[in-house]
Scaffold this motif. Structure first.
Motif, short mmCIF file in Angstrom:
data_model
loop_
_atom_site.label_atom_id
_atom_site.label_comp_id
_atom_site.label_asym_id
_atom_site.label_seq_id
_atom_site.Cartn_x
_atom_site.Cartn_y
_atom_site.Cartn_z
N SER A 140 46.30 41.30 48.70
CA SER A 140 46.85 40.39 47.70
C SER A 140 47.15 41.16 46.43
CB SER A 140 45.84 39.28 47.39
OG SER A 140 46.27 38.50 46.32
N THR A 141 48.09 40.65 45.66
CA THR A 141 48.32 41.22 44.35
C THR A 141 47.31 40.63 43.38
OG1 THR A 141 49.90 39.50 43.79
CG2 THR A 141 50.78 41.53 44.77
N GLY A 163 47.74 39.66 40.14
CA GLY A 163 48.50 39.28 38.96
C GLY A 163 47.83 38.21 38.14
N LEU A 164 48.59 37.67 37.20
CA LEU A 164 48.08 36.70 36.25
C LEU A 164 47.64 35.40 36.92
CD1 LEU A 164 47.61 36.05 33.27
CD2 LEU A 164 49.96 35.25 33.16
N PHE A 165 48.42 34.91 37.87
CA PHE A 165 48.11 33.63 38.51
C PHE A 165 47.62 33.82 39.94
CE2 PHE A 165 51.37 32.63 35.31
CZ PHE A 165 50.62 31.77 34.53
N SER A 166 47.04 34.96 40.26
CA SER A 166 46.61 35.23 41.63
C SER A 166 45.35 34.47 42.01
CB SER A 166 46.39 36.73 41.83
OG SER A 166 45.30 37.16 41.03
N ASP A 167 44.59 33.98 41.03
CA ASP A 167 43.35 33.28 41.34
C ASP A 167 43.56 31.85 41.80
OD1 ASP A 167 41.94 35.51 40.64
OD2 ASP A 167 41.53 34.84 38.59
N VAL A 227 44.05 48.03 49.12
CA VAL A 227 43.25 49.16 49.59
C VAL A 227 44.20 50.17 50.21
CG1 VAL A 227 41.39 49.92 51.08
CG2 VAL A 227 41.28 47.67 50.01
N ASN A 228 44.25 51.37 49.64
CA ASN A 228 45.04 52.47 50.16
C ASN A 228 44.10 53.56 50.64
OD1 ASN A 228 47.42 51.19 49.34
ND2 ASN A 228 47.30 52.11 47.31
N TYR A 229 44.67 54.57 51.28
CA TYR A 229 43.85 55.68 51.74
C TYR A 229 43.34 56.52 50.57
CZ TYR A 229 42.13 59.36 54.76
OH TYR A 229 41.31 60.25 55.41
N LEU A 240 40.35 46.02 43.49
CA LEU A 240 39.72 44.83 44.06
C LEU A 240 39.34 43.82 42.99
CD1 LEU A 240 37.08 46.49 46.39
CD2 LEU A 240 39.36 45.76 47.01
N LYS A 241 39.15 42.62 43.46
CA LYS A 241 38.65 41.54 42.63
C LYS A 241 37.94 40.57 43.56
CE LYS A 241 40.24 38.47 39.02
NZ LYS A 241 41.39 38.01 38.27
N ARG A 242 36.87 39.97 43.10
CA ARG A 242 36.17 38.97 43.91
C ARG A 242 36.99 37.68 43.93
NH1 ARG A 242 31.14 38.18 45.86
NH2 ARG A 242 30.23 39.94 44.75
#
Length: 181
Positions: free
Chosen positions: A36-37, A39-43, A59-61, A66-68
């Motif tokens: 997921s992105t 961003g401002l309204f991602s929650d 998650v990249n190599y 991250l965010k909870r």
């Protein structure tokens, strides 16, 4: 700005050393995170997500962000985001992370509150020109302003502290979790 945020403990750095290969940790971390992105309204969509994963982000190599996820009736007030990189040194994986508890949208909230209280106090003082103003109200307004500025700060600070504790435990769990067959 980052230096100031570090000083007031809204940004914190930490390193974790694990006994796992980079490729294995990457695949296990990717399994724990919804793509997921952040961003401002991602929650907004988190509340209606049916996924059992605790975290969302990228998650990249070479690294991660991250965010909870937010949940219904969650009292933890998760505002912090985690940026990190990992590198392999012999048989150890070193994770260098940065937790940021300050959301940029809070700048607008603080500016609006500062303008509101400034205008309110100025209107109160200058509104009683020629009359005796009840100045005992100003300490109450000041205490209210202190709460309105202080509560978000303490919520963000506690969010950083709690997220650091939780993510360190999560990283150790990911590294020691047995392979599922």
């Amino acid at each position: 700005m980052n230096k100031f945020l570090r000083k007031i403990k809204l940004i914190d750095d930490f390193n974790v050393e694990l006994n796992i290969s980079k490729a294995e940790f990457y695949s296990r971390l990717r399994d724990q995170v919804d793509e997921s992105t952040l961003g401002l309204f991602s929650d907004v969509g988190d509340l209606f997500s049916s996924s059992k994963k605790e975290y969302k982000g990228i998650v990249n190599y070479d690294g991660f962000k991250l965010k909870r996820k937010r949940r219904f009736f969650d009292t933890k007030m998760n505002m912090a985001t985690l940026n990190g990189t990992y590198r392999q040194i012999s048989d150890k994986l070193i994770i260098e992370s940065n937790i940021n508890g300050f959301a940029n949208v809070m700048i607008f909230v603080f500016i609006f509150a500062l303008l509101f209280y400034s205008v309110f106090i100025a209107a109160f003082i200058f509104g009683y020109m020629g009359h005796e103003a009840p100045f005992f109200v100003i300490p109450f307004i000041s205490i209210h302003a202190l709460f309105m500025f202080g509560l978000p700060y303490f919520i963000m600070r506690r969010s950083v502290k709690r997220f650091k504790y939780d993510i360190e435990r999560e990283f150790h769990f990911i590294a020691t979790k047995p392979l599922s067959l």
